[in-house]
Design a protein around this motif. Structure first.
Motif, PDB file in Angstrom:
ATOM      1  N   LYS A  97     -16.232  -7.930 -32.590  1.00 37.60           N
ATOM      2  CA  LYS A  97     -17.108  -7.268 -32.721  1.00 37.60           C
ATOM      3  C   LYS A  97     -17.619  -6.331 -33.075  1.00 37.60           C
ATOM      4  CE  LYS A  97     -16.900  -3.499 -34.270  1.00 37.60           C
ATOM      5  NZ  LYS A  97     -17.150  -3.300 -35.655  1.00 37.60           N
ATOM      6  N   MET A 126      -9.709  -5.218 -30.745  1.00 35.70           N
ATOM      7  CA  MET A 126      -7.655  -4.961 -31.036  1.00 35.70           C
ATOM      8  C   MET A 126      -7.542  -3.688 -30.401  1.00 35.70           C
ATOM      9  SD  MET A 126      -9.898  -3.575 -33.444  1.00 35.70           S
ATOM     10  CE  MET A 126      -9.280  -1.484 -34.756  1.00 35.70           C
ATOM     11  N   HIS A 155     -13.229   9.464 -33.938  1.00 32.33           N
ATOM     12  CA  HIS A 155     -13.210   8.074 -34.548  1.00 32.33           C
ATOM     13  C   HIS A 155     -13.735   8.064 -36.496  1.00 32.33           C
ATOM     14  CE1 HIS A 155     -14.408   3.646 -34.577  1.00 32.33           C
ATOM     15  NE2 HIS A 155     -13.756   4.235 -35.762  1.00 32.33           N
ATOM     16  N   ASN A 157     -14.045   7.708 -40.009  1.00 34.30           N
ATOM     17  CA  ASN A 157     -13.695   7.184 -41.527  1.00 34.30           C
ATOM     18  C   ASN A 157     -14.269   7.863 -42.676  1.00 34.30           C
ATOM     19  OD1 ASN A 157     -14.664   3.368 -40.490  1.00 34.30           O
ATOM     20  ND2 ASN A 157     -14.773   5.451 -39.521  1.00 34.30           N
ATOM     21  N   TYR A 164     -24.351   0.078 -44.342  1.00 37.60           N
ATOM     22  CA  TYR A 164     -23.881   1.442 -42.714  1.00 37.60           C
ATOM     23  C   TYR A 164     -25.267   2.300 -43.346  1.00 37.60           C
ATOM     24  CZ  TYR A 164     -21.077   2.889 -39.582  1.00 37.60           C
ATOM     25  OH  TYR A 164     -20.213   3.839 -37.969  1.00 37.60           O
ATOM     26  N   ASP A 172     -21.346  -0.237 -34.386  1.00 34.10           N
ATOM     27  CA  ASP A 172     -20.270  -0.624 -35.265  1.00 34.10           C
ATOM     28  C   ASP A 172     -18.899   0.227 -35.291  1.00 34.10           C
ATOM     29  OD1 ASP A 172     -20.327  -2.583 -37.511  1.00 34.10           O
ATOM     30  OD2 ASP A 172     -19.577  -1.548 -37.912  1.00 34.10           O
ATOM     31  N   THR A 173     -18.920   1.451 -34.488  1.00 33.89           N
ATOM     32  CA  THR A 173     -18.106   2.510 -35.043  1.00 33.89           C
ATOM     33  C   THR A 173     -18.061   3.073 -33.588  1.00 33.89           C
ATOM     34  OG1 THR A 173     -18.734   3.004 -37.266  1.00 33.89           O
ATOM     35  CG2 THR A 173     -16.965   4.061 -36.066  1.00 33.89           C
ATOM     36  N   HIS A 176     -15.922   0.809 -30.872  1.00 30.39           N
ATOM     37  CA  HIS A 176     -14.400   0.668 -30.607  1.00 30.39           C
ATOM     38  C   HIS A 176     -13.962   2.121 -28.973  1.00 30.39           C
ATOM     39  CE1 HIS A 176     -12.963  -2.000 -33.818  1.00 30.39           C
ATOM     40  NE2 HIS A 176     -13.812  -1.861 -34.351  1.00 30.39           N
ATOM     41  N   TYR A 235      -8.738   7.733 -42.312  1.00 29.05           N
ATOM     42  CA  TYR A 235      -9.152   7.191 -41.198  1.00 29.05           C
ATOM     43  C   TYR A 235      -8.369   7.387 -40.161  1.00 29.05           C
ATOM     44  CZ  TYR A 235     -10.542   2.985 -38.093  1.00 29.05           C
ATOM     45  OH  TYR A 235     -10.417   2.391 -37.242  1.00 29.05           O
ATOM     46  N   TRP A 272      -9.155   1.299 -41.716  1.00 30.51           N
ATOM     47  CA  TRP A 272      -8.903   0.626 -40.798  1.00 30.51           C
ATOM     48  C   TRP A 272      -8.186   0.009 -40.858  1.00 30.51           C
ATOM     49  CZ3 TRP A 272     -10.171  -4.473 -40.835  1.00 30.51           C
ATOM     50  CH2 TRP A 272     -11.965  -4.596 -41.960  1.00 30.51           C
TER      51      TRP A 272
HETATM   52  C1  ISE Z   1     -15.637  -0.947 -38.455  1.00 31.71           C
HETATM   53  O1  ISE Z   1     -16.367  -1.594 -38.047  1.00 31.71           O
HETATM   54  C2  ISE Z   1     -14.244  -1.078 -37.531  1.00 31.71           C
HETATM   55  O2  ISE Z   1     -14.946  -1.984 -37.277  1.00 31.71           O
HETATM   56  C3  ISE Z   1     -13.727   0.031 -38.000  1.00 31.71           C
HETATM   57  O3  ISE Z   1     -12.553  -0.391 -36.777  1.00 31.71           O
HETATM   58  C4  ISE Z   1     -14.439   1.378 -37.377  1.00 31.71           C
HETATM   59  O4  ISE Z   1     -14.049   2.252 -37.383  1.00 31.71           O
HETATM   60  C5  ISE Z   1     -15.737   0.678 -38.483  1.00 31.71           C
HETATM   61  O5  ISE Z   1     -16.379   2.268 -38.802  1.00 31.71           O
HETATM   62  C6  ISE Z   1     -16.403  -0.203 -38.605  1.00 31.71           C
HETATM   63  O6  ISE Z   1     -17.586  -0.235 -39.271  1.00 31.71           O
END
Ligand code: ISE
Ligand code: NAD
Ligand code: NAI
Length: 337
Positions: A97, A126, A155, A157, A164, A172-173, A176, A235, A272
Motif C-alpha cells: 500500500k 494486511m 492510528h 505511531n 515523512y 501513507d498512514t 490503512h 504504535y 508497526w
Molecule cells: C507505514 O508505511 C505503514 O504502513 C504503517 O502501517 C503505518 O502505521 C505508518 O504510519 C506508515 O508510515
C-alpha cells in the motif's frame, strides 16, 4: 510447484517480506531482487543468503522467464509504472500500500487489468488478514451490536522519519483505515472532512501532527479517526464500532498483565512491524496459495484505486477545510463481488 518470486523495492518492508517468504512461509521462493539502491540490495542478498539474482532494472526482473510473480515494495510513487509493467507481462503481483499515490494513476492500473482480462493485482492492506479485525467483522456480521452507527479510531505511531512529511499522514498512514473500515462495514464512503489538532511540539518541522479525519459512508455511518504519528508512547491502533445496542472493540494485542510495585499495567507495542506480524504472514501465505490457483483473494486493484481516490479527497478536504464529496469512477463488472 514452488512460486518463483521477484521482489522490487528492498527497503524496510521489502526485506521483511522477502525474509518471511524465505524462512517462514511455504510454497514460494525468492529468485530475484531489484532496488534503485543496488549496493544495499547486493548486501541484503549476501547477508540473508537468499542467493537471488540482483537485477539493475525492474523491467528485466519482471520479464525474466524464471520469475512467476512479483512482490512490489518500492516507495509509493514508483508503484504505478511497476504495476503496469507487471500487468503488461501478464504476471501476478502483490503490491504494498498505497497501490498508487493518485486516483488517476490508480484508475490506470484498474483499466489495464480489465484490459488484460484477468485479475493479477493484490494490494498489501494486511489488516484484513489480522485475527483481531477478522473477529470484529464476525461480531458485526452476526448482528451482535445491531447496525453500526459510528466508528471511533486512532492510528498512532511513536515517531516518523524526517522524510515523512505533508499529507503522508493520510496517503501513507490513514490509508490503512480507509481500506479496513470499508471492508469491515461493507460500505463505501461518500464524503470526507479533515481538521488539524493543536500541533504537538514533538512533530518535526515538515509535519502538522495530529490530524483528525471524519468520513461518512453511504449508509450514513460516521467515522472519526485520530492520526497522531509522533505520539511517543507506542504504535497504538484503536477501533471501536458503536452499534444500536452495544459497542465492539478491536482486541488489543496479547500482553501479560503485570501488577508490580503498586501499579497494574500491560505493554503497548511500539513497532508497526510487530503489531501486525501475524497478519503479514497470513496475508502473504494466502496470496501465495491463491496465486498458485490462478486467483486473487485479497484486496484488488479496485480496492487500491478506491483507497487512493478516498485519500485524495481527504487531502483536498484538509487543504480546503471543506466537506469534500468522494466520487469514484464506475466500478467495472469485472470487480463485482
Ligand atoms: C507505514 O508505511 C505503514 O504502513 C504503517 O502501517 C503505518 O502505521 C505508518 O504510519 C506508515 O508510515
Ligand atoms: P523503504 O524506504 O524502507 O523501502 C523502499 C525501497 O524501495 C527502498 O529500498 C528504495 O531504494 C526502493 N525503491 C524506491 N524506488 C524504487 C524503484 N523505482 N524501483 C525499485 N526500488 C525502489 O520503505 P518501506 O517502509 O519498506 O515501504 C515500502 C512500501 O511499503 C511503501 O509503499 C509503504 O507504504 C509500504 N509499507 C507498508 C506497510 C504496511 O503496514 N503494510 C508498512 C510499511 C511500509
Ligand atoms: P523503504 O524506504 O524502507 O523502502 C523502499 C525501497 O524502495 C527502498 O529500498 C528504495 O530504494 C526502493 N525503491 C524506491 N523506488 C524504487 C524503484 N523505482 N524501483 C525499485 N526500488 C525502489 O520503505 P518501506 O517502509 O519499506 O515502504 C515500502 C512500501 O511498503 C511503501 O509502499 C509503504 O507504504 C509500504 N509499507 C507498508 C506497510 C504495511 O504495513 N503494509 C508498512 C510499511 C511500509
Amino acid at each position: 510447484m514452488e512460486l518463483r518470486i521477484g521482489v522490487i523495492g528492498c527497503g524496510a518492508i521489502g526485506q521483511d517480506h522477502a525474509l518471511r517468504i524465505h524462512r517462514k512461509l511455504s510454497g514460494a521462493r525468492i529468485v530475484a531482487l531489484n532496488d534503485i539502491n543496488l549496493a544495499a540490495t547486493h548486501a541484503f542478498n549476501d547477508t540473508s543468503r537468499l542467493d537471488a539474482k540482483v537485477y539493475e532494472n525492474y523491467q528485466d526482473l519482471i520479464n525474466a522467464s524464471d520469475v512467476d510473480a512479483l512482490l512490489l515494495a518500492s516507495w509509493g510513487p514508483a508503484h504505478a509504472d511497476q504495476l503496469l509493467a507487471c500487468i503488461a507481462a501478464g504476471k501476478p503481483v502483490f503490491c504494498e500500500k498505497p497501490m498508487t499515490t493518485s486516483a488517476e494513476s490508480g484508475l490506470r492500473v484498474v483499466e489495464a487489468e480489465v484490459q488484460a482480462g484477468k485479475k493479477l493485482v493484490q494490494v498489501g492492506f494486511m489488516r484484513r488478514f489480522d485475527a483481531g479485525y477478522r473477529a470484529l467483522k464476525k461480531t458485526l456480521n452476526a448482528g451482535t451490536i445491531g447496525d453500526a452507527l459510528m466508528v471511533h479510531c486512532a492510528h498512532r505511531n511513536p515517531s516518523v522519519p524526517e522524510m515523512y512529511v505533508g499529507d503522508m499522514c493520510i496517503t501513507d498512514t490513514f490509508v490503512h483505515e480507509i481500506d479496513v473500515l470499508r471492508w469491515l462495514l461493507d460500505d463505501d464512503y461518500v464524503s470526507a472532512q479533515v481538521v488539524e489538532g493543536r500541533k504537538s511540539r514533538n512533530a518535526h518541522a515538515g509535519l502538522h501532527d495530529p490530524v483528525m479525519v471524519l468520513l461518512e459512508t453511504s449508509k450514513g455511518i460516521r467515522i472519526d479517526t485520530e492520526i497522531f504519528v509522533s505520539c511517543r508512547f507506542g504504535y497504538d491502533i484503536q477501533c471501536q464500532v458503536v452499534g444500536e445496542i452495544g459497542a465492539a472493540f478491536l482486541p488489543e494485542p496479547a500482553s501479560v498483565a503485570l501488577r508490580l510495585e503498586g501499579r497494574a499495567s500491560t505493554a503497548i507495542q511500539t513497532d508497526w512491524k510487530q503489531r501486525f506480524i501475524d497478519a503479514y504472514d497470513v496475508e502473504l501465505q494466502e496470496w501465495i496459495d491463491a496465486t498458485q490457483r490462478g486467483q486473487v483473494n485479497g484486496p484488488t486493484a479496485w480496492d487500491g484505486y478506491f483507497a487512493s481516490a478516498t485519500a485524495e479527497a481527504c487531502v483536498e478536504a484538509r487543504h480546503s477545510k471543506a466537506i469534500v464529496p468522494i466520487r469514484l469512477a464506475e466500478r467495472p463488472a469485472f470487480y463485482s463481488k
